[in-house]
Design a protein around this motif. Structure first.
Motif, mmCIF file in Angstrom:
data_model
loop_
_atom_site.group_PDB
_atom_site.id
_atom_site.type_symbol
_atom_site.label_atom_id
_atom_site.label_comp_id
_atom_site.label_asym_id
_atom_site.label_seq_id
_atom_site.Cartn_x
_atom_site.Cartn_y
_atom_site.Cartn_z
ATOM 1 N N UNK B 255 0.774 -1.220 -0.149
ATOM 2 C CA UNK B 255 -0.070 -0.250 -0.036
ATOM 3 C C UNK B 255 0.585 1.372 0.049
ATOM 4 N N UNK B 259 -3.316 2.825 6.042
ATOM 5 C CA UNK B 259 -4.747 2.202 6.141
ATOM 6 C C UNK B 259 -5.720 3.475 6.136
ATOM 7 N N UNK B 260 -5.480 4.505 7.029
ATOM 8 C CA UNK B 260 -6.509 5.532 7.152
ATOM 9 C C UNK B 260 -6.718 6.263 5.904
ATOM 10 N N UNK B 261 -5.625 6.571 5.125
ATOM 11 C CA UNK B 261 -5.777 7.330 3.885
ATOM 12 C C UNK B 261 -5.928 6.446 2.471
ATOM 13 N N UNK B 262 -5.702 5.267 2.717
ATOM 14 C CA UNK B 262 -5.946 4.141 1.588
ATOM 15 C C UNK B 262 -7.284 4.529 0.876
ATOM 16 N N UNK B 263 -7.297 4.689 -0.441
ATOM 17 C CA UNK B 263 -8.728 4.564 -1.187
ATOM 18 C C UNK B 263 -9.222 3.140 -0.946
ATOM 19 N N UNK B 264 -10.474 2.980 -1.176
ATOM 20 C CA UNK B 264 -11.186 1.582 -1.124
ATOM 21 C C UNK B 264 -10.404 0.817 -2.464
ATOM 22 N N UNK B 267 -7.049 -0.741 -1.454
ATOM 23 C CA UNK B 267 -7.325 -1.689 -0.685
ATOM 24 C C UNK B 267 -7.555 -2.930 -1.373
ATOM 25 N N UNK B 268 -8.834 -2.839 -2.023
ATOM 26 C CA UNK B 268 -9.203 -3.987 -2.992
ATOM 27 C C UNK B 268 -8.017 -4.628 -3.771
ATOM 28 N N UNK B 270 -4.930 -4.504 -3.278
ATOM 29 C CA UNK B 270 -3.881 -5.067 -2.626
ATOM 30 C C UNK B 270 -4.174 -6.159 -1.709
ATOM 31 N N UNK B 271 -5.393 -6.612 -2.000
ATOM 32 C CA UNK B 271 -6.113 -7.920 -1.098
ATOM 33 C C UNK B 271 -6.492 -8.758 -2.044
ATOM 34 N N UNK B 272 -6.978 -8.452 -3.395
ATOM 35 C CA UNK B 272 -7.711 -9.588 -4.114
ATOM 36 C C UNK B 272 -6.762 -10.808 -4.675
#
Lengths: 436, 436
Positions: B255, B259-264, B267-268, B270-272
């Motif tokens: 990222x 986490x607080x400033x990350x856009x949805x 995040x998607x 980085x995880x998918x």
């Protein structure tokens, strides 16, 4: 090197770094050789090397050194490392060593050794530089020059009043660049960032890192200056704390040493507790499956998709929990942010759920036909969302209940997600497929 | 503060720390106010505050500042922070800003901005202090005094030859404590720890932490001194790298922000990836269960114990892998240690397996009678050992194959342990219970 020629060893040692010499001592299974190296060095050199040696080897070497040599070595150590080392010894050794120290070191040792492990008090050094108001910059530099050998750092000098309360600090940089006659009063920075002797060490490291400090002044309950923690100790603490958090994230308890030096028993002890707790927690998942035995025997094909659905819930939950726990540890997110983060997590989790449902629907269709494929897809969306939200909320909840949020380890989240996943899956299946 | 009285804001700002002012600017959703604060401060103050502001807010503020003010601000920034900020801007803005800078800053910017993100070159500052051999200690101090305003630190001064090659370093502490007439040549420390512009940033942080350095000199391919990395940057890198490793341990990708400033979407993304990979990997577990459908339907009670056995394998594996990955990241263990660690792990894993078998045997006996209890206990010992050994060996194997050992994340280990666990369990069950 093993010949024992002191001058030769000293010269050779001068070209090596103290940290590297310490590694040589540690790696050498025969501690006699380490002792020979330490004894051949000058007292300053060997005190420096000794400070880099890990606790296990320190204790072994202390037993091989004559008390008089050990006392000399200990006297030359920085006060914080001395106190840590002293705490390693058994009472007998502590007593003997204590008797052979000068009263100044004794006093200092008694004070520093009294603070609880893991607090600023246990981490701090009492060898900070002090200057007085009213001095000129050049007089202050002179004072620092003369006291330098006994100080941990002279790059920050502290100004205290007659009650030993902290008034401010002056950096050597500012002293040097000021005109020699400038009164230090004009150079004092006030409103310093400080900590108390009871501040946890991770908070100390965070302050030093956040404010880019060289040293953090530590005050007692009466606001008197009692010590400083320097940036190099903060770096070690930060690494230690990160390791502890990483281990906690996989349910490994506190280890006193690194993995390489850990005894099998200490590893066993650090791991067994949570493994056994989780065995019993997983009985609920088993009970969940047993409860749905009827629908399972009727549609045995459902079993094929169970691991994949249940694991996805756990994996998505592990991701959320890990993001949250680390964010809380670095101070990036606080409990006050939970509302905003919940909204974002819901959005992200639904997107992830839909993506994974699409992936799994294809497999479901090919393997078991449209009915089960549909059940599997619906379940996937539900379990990824439930897993993610549990993963996100549990650290907050633990924090609220005064537990360490890092207790929300991946295995714990996985276990909770397993139970929820099984219940959701077979409930959805029962609802959509029905029992004949 | 919003009244706009410059003198008042400057005075108020002086009592706050730059890091705190930066947080004020960041937390303020209305960036206009942040801009007003920055413009009211002196250039030095605002450059310092700006350096503490995160990349997102930096970009937003840059758009609100007139080019001339921005150029002034950028000129006052330390060279490493300037280069990082410059790399955030789009080409147009870069070009405009570049035109308004003095040639010295342009040259410096061009050089620093050319290094790859994540290397010592991108991290270093070109504002290091240099002194020459042949000088006296007092002359060297004078030189440092005069050049101090432009230097990142004057506590370490570097000695270079006429080809700009690094000869050694002298600390201000040694300069100050030496007699004024001492030639600096007598004070030079040689055999310095150095890094090259291509050294990865985590290695830079590790060197600074290991050797307790204030600054690490960075050399180019021809061994010329081109910059330094200071301890405060190393602390930030160490935190960043720990966060990245922790995220990797739960299959969360890189990222760019907290986490607080990350856009949805970030995040998607980085995880998918790993979630989908693991869905397909879990099909093997499902296939394993399907393969053993006969023994399962005959002894349906076996299903009750499946989650608990499979999860235990995964949890024990996650513990071993996490211990190993972190040990490798901190340099505590190396690939050469694998033999010794394998022996220790085997010992620990068998002790854990026996403990957990004992715990589960009681449950097995009560729930399903002696036959299944015995199957479950034997399986438990086997799966805990297999899980632990996979967890321990996979990071080594990945490292050997030039992958990041941290790829051995808990979810990946859990998935591998799931497959192995199912196969072992039902094979043991088939062997001991047989098919009627």
């Amino acid at each position: 090197i093993a010949t024992g020629d002191e001058a030769q060893i000293q010269a050779a040692a001068a070209t090596f770094n103290a940290a590297d010499l310490a590694e040589f001592v540690e790696e050498n299974p025969d501690n006699e050789e380490g002792v020979r190296l330490l004894r051949a060095l000058t007292t300053e050199q060997s005190a420096k090397v000794f400070g880099y040696i890990g606790p296990n080897t320190q204790t072994l070497i202390a037993e091989l050194l004559p008390t008089r040599d050990l006392a000399e070595l200990v006297t030359a150590m920085p006060s914080d490392e001395r106190a840590d080392f002293f705490n390693l010894l058994d009472e007998n050794r502590q007593h003997t060593l204590f008797q052979s120290l000068a009263s100044k070191e004794r006093e200092d040792l008694r004070r520093l050794a009294s603070f609880e492990e893991g607090t600023a008090g246990a981490l701090m050094s009492s060898e900070y530089a002090v200057i007085s108001t009213g001095m000129s910059a050049s007089a202050a530099i002179n004072l620092l020059r003369n006291t330098a050998p006994d100080k941990e750092t002279i790059y920050q000098a502290y100004v205290i009043d007659n009650q030993h309360k902290l008034v401010g600090a002056v950096s050597l940089r500012n002293l040097i660049t000021a005109m020699p006659g400038t009164p230090v009063d004009d150079l004092i920075a006030t409103g310093l960032v400080t900590a108390s002797t009871e501040t946890p060490q991770e908070e100390v490291a965070r302050l030093i890192s956040r404010y880019d400090l060289l040293a953090l002044p530590i005050l007692d309950q009466d606001e008197r200056l009692v010590g400083i923690v320097t940036y190099d100790d903060a770096m070690d603490v930060a690494e230690e704390e990160a390791t502890e958090d990483i281990h906690k994230g996989a349910t490994v308890g506190k280890l006193e040493t690194g993995l390489r030096d850990a005894t099998p028993f200490s590893l066993y002890r650090s791991r067994v507790q949570w493994l056994v707790i989780l065995v019993f927690a997983n009985i609920f998942t088993g009970a969940g499956i047993a409860y749905f035995e009827d629908i399972i025997s009727e549609h045995i094909a459902l079993l094929f998709f169970m691991p994949l659905l249940v694991a996805s819930a756990g994996n998505a939950g592990a991701q959320s929990a890990t993001l949250m726990v680390r964010g809380m540890a670095t101070g990036d997110v606080t409990v006050a942010d939970w509302g905003k983060l919940l909204g974002k997590e819901t959005l992200v989790a639904s997107a992830l759920g839909v993506t994974m449902a699409a992936a799994v629907m294809v497999v479901g269709f090919m393997r078991a036909g449209p009915d089960i494929a549909f059940v599997v897809a619906v379940t996937m969306i539900a379990v990824v969302m439930v897993g993610s939200l549990i993963g996100m909320l549990l650290p907050f909840l633990l924090d609220k209940l005064k537990f360490d949020p890092a207790t929300a380890s991946t295995p714990l989240i996985t276990t909770i997600a397993d139970v929820s996943g099984v219940l959701i899956y077979f409930s959805v299946a029962t609802a959509l497929l029905g029992l004949s």
